[in-house]
Enzyme design. Structure first.
Site, PDB file in Angstrom:
ATOM      1  CB  THR A 126      -7.280  -5.363   9.984  1.00  0.00           C
ATOM      2  OG1 THR A 126      -7.877  -6.539   9.225  1.00  0.00           O
ATOM      3  CG2 THR A 126      -7.780  -4.131   9.167  1.00  0.00           C
ATOM      4  CG  ASN A 164      -3.631  -2.172   6.921  1.00  0.00           C
ATOM      5  OD1 ASN A 164      -3.632  -1.869   5.692  1.00  0.00           O
ATOM      6  ND2 ASN A 164      -4.840  -2.865   7.431  1.00  0.00           N
ATOM      7  CE  LYS A 191      -4.025  -2.145   2.271  1.00  0.00           C
ATOM      8  NZ  LYS A 191      -5.119  -2.040   3.217  1.00  0.00           N
ATOM      9  CG  HIS A 204      -5.373  -6.291  -0.403  1.00  0.00           C
ATOM     10  ND1 HIS A 204      -6.637  -6.242   0.352  1.00  0.00           N
ATOM     11  CD2 HIS A 204      -5.701  -7.143  -1.355  1.00  0.00           C
ATOM     12  CE1 HIS A 204      -7.427  -7.194  -0.344  1.00  0.00           C
ATOM     13  NE2 HIS A 204      -6.724  -7.679  -1.335  1.00  0.00           N
ATOM     14  NE  ARG A 223      -6.342 -11.990   5.821  1.00  0.00           N
ATOM     15  CZ  ARG A 223      -6.831 -10.758   5.643  1.00  0.00           C
ATOM     16  NH1 ARG A 223      -7.036 -10.153   4.483  1.00  0.00           N
ATOM     17  NH2 ARG A 223      -7.257 -10.131   6.884  1.00  0.00           N
ATOM     18  CG  PHE A 228     -13.200   2.106   6.997  1.00  0.00           C
ATOM     19  CD1 PHE A 228     -12.794   1.393   5.966  1.00  0.00           C
ATOM     20  CD2 PHE A 228     -13.953   1.196   8.136  1.00  0.00           C
ATOM     21  CE1 PHE A 228     -12.759  -0.006   5.793  1.00  0.00           C
ATOM     22  CE2 PHE A 228     -13.953  -0.129   7.889  1.00  0.00           C
ATOM     23  CZ  PHE A 228     -13.448  -0.706   6.804  1.00  0.00           C
ATOM     24  CE1 TYR A 271      -9.519  -2.757   0.395  1.00  0.00           C
ATOM     25  CE2 TYR A 271      -8.518  -0.923  -0.837  1.00  0.00           C
ATOM     26  CZ  TYR A 271      -8.451  -1.997   0.156  1.00  0.00           C
ATOM     27  OH  TYR A 271      -7.150  -2.369   0.399  1.00  0.00           O
ATOM     28  CD  GLU A 283      -9.023  -9.488  -3.507  1.00  0.00           C
ATOM     29  OE1 GLU A 283      -9.848  -9.034  -2.828  1.00  0.00           O
ATOM     30  OE2 GLU A 283      -7.946  -9.841  -3.155  1.00  0.00           O
ATOM     31  NE  ARG A 326      -2.499  -5.269   7.288  1.00  0.00           N
ATOM     32  CZ  ARG A 326      -3.661  -5.882   6.832  1.00  0.00           C
ATOM     33  NH1 ARG A 326      -4.281  -6.992   7.599  1.00  0.00           N
ATOM     34  NH2 ARG A 326      -4.320  -5.629   5.764  1.00  0.00           N
TER      35      ARG A 326
END
Ligand code: IDP
Ligand code: MG
Length: 140
Positions: free
Chosen positions: A93, A114, A11, A117, A87, A59, A51, A128, A104
């Site tokens: 998150t 964070n 990100k 993704h 993950r 948010f 998203y 995706e 993270r």
């Protein structure tokens, strides 16, 4: 266990701090191969569509603003149990809840910024991946 593919984004908070290589090293040291990768600046329309599952969340607008605030690195990661493995490597998150050693915990600035993704299921991974990559851009 089957070889699987998952979709990943490094990100804008992480590209801004020049962390792409450090994050990629964590993937590679933990059995995930980067079989596709490109650095892009997402359009607002693209980020909103990506998203849209969160469109009703408070948010959402801030999240879209953040995702178009700088370049991102989109990736396909391949390996055993890649969706769940990624993950685990990402961590929770909210970095305040992320386990030691996770991406993270190491790098995230906030619950929003964070750093990464990762797809949450093999089904979403396929959707995706197809959203960002043509088949001939993925070389295993
Ligand atoms: P995930 O990235 O761990 O799968 P999701 O619940 O799918 O988390 O949320 C997508 C993204 O939205 C998060 O990675 C984070 O950037 C942002 N986000 C999630 N919850 C919040 C929040 O409570 N405040 C601000 N941003 C959030
Ligand atoms: Mg998610």
């Amino acid at each position: 266990m089957a070889i699987e593919r998952t979709f990943s984004i490094i990100k804008p908070d992480a590209t801004r701090r020049n962390l792409t290589g450090k994050i990629n090293a964590i993937f590679e040291e933990n059995g995930l191969r980067i079989v596709a990768q490109k650095r892009i600046w997402m359009s607002r329309a693209h980020a909103k569509e990506f998203y849209k599952v969160h469109a009703a969340r408070p948010f959402y607008n801030d999240l879209v603003d953040f995702m178009v605030s700088g370049p991102v690195v989109v990736q396909v990661l391949e390996g055993e149990n890649a969706v769940a493995r990624n993950r685990e490597l990402m961590g929770a998150t909210n970095p305040a809840n992320a386990a030691d050693g996770t991406i993270r915990k190491l790098f995230a600035e906030s619950i929003e910024a964070n750093s990464v993704h990762g797809s949450d299921s093999p089904e979403n991974a396929a959707i995706e991946i197809a959203y960002f990559f043509a088949g001939n851009e993925i070389v295993g």
